[in-house]
Design an enzyme around this catalytic site. Sequence first.
Site, mmCIF file in Angstrom:
data_model
loop_
_atom_site.group_PDB
_atom_site.id
_atom_site.type_symbol
_atom_site.label_atom_id
_atom_site.label_comp_id
_atom_site.label_asym_id
_atom_site.label_seq_id
_atom_site.Cartn_x
_atom_site.Cartn_y
_atom_site.Cartn_z
ATOM 1 N N PRO A 117 1.000 -1.501 -0.170
ATOM 2 C CA PRO A 117 -0.434 -0.298 -0.230
ATOM 3 C C PRO A 117 0.551 1.223 0.144
ATOM 4 O O PRO A 117 1.871 1.215 0.466
ATOM 5 C CB PRO A 117 -1.066 -0.261 1.845
ATOM 6 C CG PRO A 117 -1.017 -1.466 1.854
ATOM 7 C CD PRO A 117 0.555 -2.026 1.578
ATOM 8 N N GLU A 118 0.235 2.296 -0.982
ATOM 9 C CA GLU A 118 0.966 3.756 -0.910
ATOM 10 C C GLU A 118 0.156 4.493 -0.189
ATOM 11 O O GLU A 118 -0.808 4.450 0.341
ATOM 12 C CB GLU A 118 1.316 4.226 -2.301
ATOM 13 C CG GLU A 118 2.059 2.603 -2.938
ATOM 14 C CD GLU A 118 2.661 3.268 -4.716
ATOM 15 O OE1 GLU A 118 2.847 4.165 -4.393
ATOM 16 O OE2 GLU A 118 2.580 1.826 -4.998
ATOM 17 N N LYS A 174 3.370 5.953 5.422
ATOM 18 C CA LYS A 174 2.988 4.756 5.003
ATOM 19 C C LYS A 174 1.571 4.436 6.230
ATOM 20 O O LYS A 174 1.776 3.212 6.776
ATOM 21 C CB LYS A 174 3.597 3.696 3.831
ATOM 22 C CG LYS A 174 3.786 3.741 2.924
ATOM 23 C CD LYS A 174 5.014 2.317 2.511
ATOM 24 C CE LYS A 174 5.431 3.237 0.916
ATOM 25 N NZ LYS A 174 6.042 2.260 0.591
ATOM 26 N N ARG A 212 13.487 -3.990 -4.784
ATOM 27 C CA ARG A 212 11.571 -3.891 -5.123
ATOM 28 C C ARG A 212 11.339 -3.800 -7.359
ATOM 29 O O ARG A 212 12.722 -3.450 -7.245
ATOM 30 C CB ARG A 212 11.062 -3.292 -4.706
ATOM 31 C CG ARG A 212 10.571 -2.937 -3.370
ATOM 32 C CD ARG A 212 10.814 -3.678 -2.212
ATOM 33 N NE ARG A 212 8.810 -3.740 -2.902
ATOM 34 C CZ ARG A 212 8.284 -2.782 -2.749
ATOM 35 N NH1 ARG A 212 8.189 -1.460 -1.422
ATOM 36 N NH2 ARG A 212 6.831 -3.298 -3.085
#
Length: 265
Positions: free
Chosen positions: A2-3, A51, A254
């Site tokens: 989630p950003e 976040k 990532r």
Amino acid sequence: MPEGDILRRVALRLSQVLVDQTITYCLFRWPSLAGADLTGQTVERVDAYGKHLLMRLDSGLTFRSHLRMDGAWLVEKAVDGSPASGSRAERWTARAVLANQSWVVIGQRLGMADLLRSRDLERLTGRLGPDVMAEDFDPDQAAGRVAAQGDRGIGTTLLDQTVVAGIGTIYMAESLFEWRVRPDRPANRVPDLPGLLAYARRLLWRSVNARTPTATGLTGRGQTSLAHGREHQPCRRCSTPIAVMRVGVPPLDRPAFYCPTCQPS
Ligand SMILES: [Zn+2]
């Protein structure tokens, strides 16, 4: 993962059901919070910072949580100030459950949860870079922090929450696609860094305000990104298959999606 846009949505939703309400039920399935009980306390506000989700209580404590990879906050109707029988609160993945007279909120698969004194928060958020979604976000100042990373790749740099907070793999990829910059270009060689950061911010806020999260403004299936998650699919500008590289140092590396033609270097 989630950003910032997802965290804002969560903070808004939880604010609607929690703020100014007194907690009537509290359960933590989290080792460091064993025995902690927030019943009787009132939620003053719920904010996102980068976040992190921050739930401020009138006792001077803040409940802080992080969704990490696949966490989520669920909202259900309460029955007399407690979860209903058969509620998702009963699942072992429910790490934090809070209820007031009307609503239950369930933190599922949280990646982090703790209680801290609200007055210590500033020191903690000080370790993070400026929140790209904050009202007072200053793109020029943030660009200085990014450029100071020198020849570190721009993709890795944008994901580093201590440089700027709130950008994850989706908005990193989408912003760099728009900028026509490959994710491994040195951070200090990216043109118009303030513009790039302001662009990422615009995408994140548009997503918050959309019906469902989207990096393009479109919410149809397969239309919510231009580069992210589209490996082997044709670039929407030039039809070259979208490629993916790893950025960052394993095991924390990532994926960064990009178009080899539109983003040659
Ligand atoms: Zn292309």
